[in-house]
Design a protein around this motif. Structure first.
Motif, PDB file in Angstrom:
ATOM      1  N   TRP A  38      46.270  34.258  41.236  1.00 19.73           N
ATOM      2  CA  TRP A  38      46.344  35.714  41.174  1.00 19.73           C
ATOM      3  C   TRP A  38      47.788  36.204  41.211  1.00 19.73           C
ATOM      4  CZ3 TRP A  38      41.728  38.451  40.965  1.00 19.73           C
ATOM      5  CH2 TRP A  38      40.567  37.739  41.279  1.00 19.73           C
TER       6      TRP A  38
ATOM      7  N   ARG B 274      43.835  37.988  37.692  1.00 22.41           N
ATOM      8  CA  ARG B 274      43.964  36.564  37.366  1.00 22.41           C
ATOM      9  C   ARG B 274      44.732  36.328  36.063  1.00 22.41           C
ATOM     10  NH1 ARG B 274      40.525  32.677  39.744  1.00 22.41           N
ATOM     11  NH2 ARG B 274      39.054  33.571  41.216  1.00 22.41           N
TER      12      ARG B 274
ATOM     13  N   ARG C 239      45.170  43.200  42.206  1.00 20.58           N
ATOM     14  CA  ARG C 239      45.391  41.785  41.902  1.00 20.58           C
ATOM     15  C   ARG C 239      44.577  41.399  40.682  1.00 20.58           C
ATOM     16  NH1 ARG C 239      42.632  37.429  45.299  1.00 20.58           N
ATOM     17  NH2 ARG C 239      40.466  38.043  45.193  1.00 20.58           N
TER      18      ARG C 239
END
Length: 183
Positions: free
Chosen positions: A39, A31, A29
């Protein structure tokens, strides 16, 4: 009505117990490019050869993200829904699909560049042969690159696997008996 078997928005622990990852680099994941929230899943953000988005991702990579098995033995309908964003080099692809074994997957792919986030709904019974009635079904996403150039990569978000099941006929709704009379 639909019952959700899997919901992944990458906003909490990933991969957790839900996903099995393979490849190096592999999915993680990030940002950098979320669809909603903070995310999204990035094809090359995990393991020892991880790449920080926007990449580029390495040549000759194969990153899998799979989940299951899910019981579809009594399902009357099943859908995999997700969103993805890609910026790929020629010959590279994002694949998604389902499997009855956890090894051989049937599905579809995108080997181009999306102008933004693309939303997909896959009827699991249309992948042929269908997955309805199967006691064990896996879903998977694979990002694969060739040896000739690369790009930013692929991102996933808002993954949902949902099913419809027949109504439980052992539970019946009873309406109160209303009688007409004089008042």
């Amino acid at each position: 009505s639909w019952t959700v078997l899997l919901a992944e928005d990458f906003e909490s622990d990933f991969p957790g117990a839900t996903w099995k990852l393979s490849g190096n680099p592999t999915w993680d994941r990030e940002r950098y490019r979320p669809r909603g929230g903070d995310w999204s899943g990035y094809c090359a953000g995990g393991d020892s050869l991880a790449v920080t988005p926007p990449g580029p991702y390495p040549d000759n990579m194969k990153a899998w993200m799979t989940s299951g098995p899910f019981d579809l033995s009594d399902a009357t309908a099943a859908e995999l829904r997700f969103s993805y964003w890609t910026r790929l080099g020629a010959g590279d692809e994002l694949f998604w699909g389902a499997s009855k074994s956890g090894f051989l997957y049937r599905g579809d792919k995108d080997d181009g560049n999306t102008p933004g986030w693309r939303q997909v709904t896959v009827d699991l019974d249309s992948l042929g042969p269908g997955y309805l009635g199967e006691p064990q079904v896996w879903i998977g996403f694979k990002f694969q690159s060739d040896a000739a150039g690369s790009g930013e990569g692929a991102y996933l978000d808002d993954i949902t696997l949902r099913v419809q099941r027949p109504p439980d006929l052992s539970v019946r709704a009873y309406l109160p008996l209303v009688t007409r009379g004089s008042y």
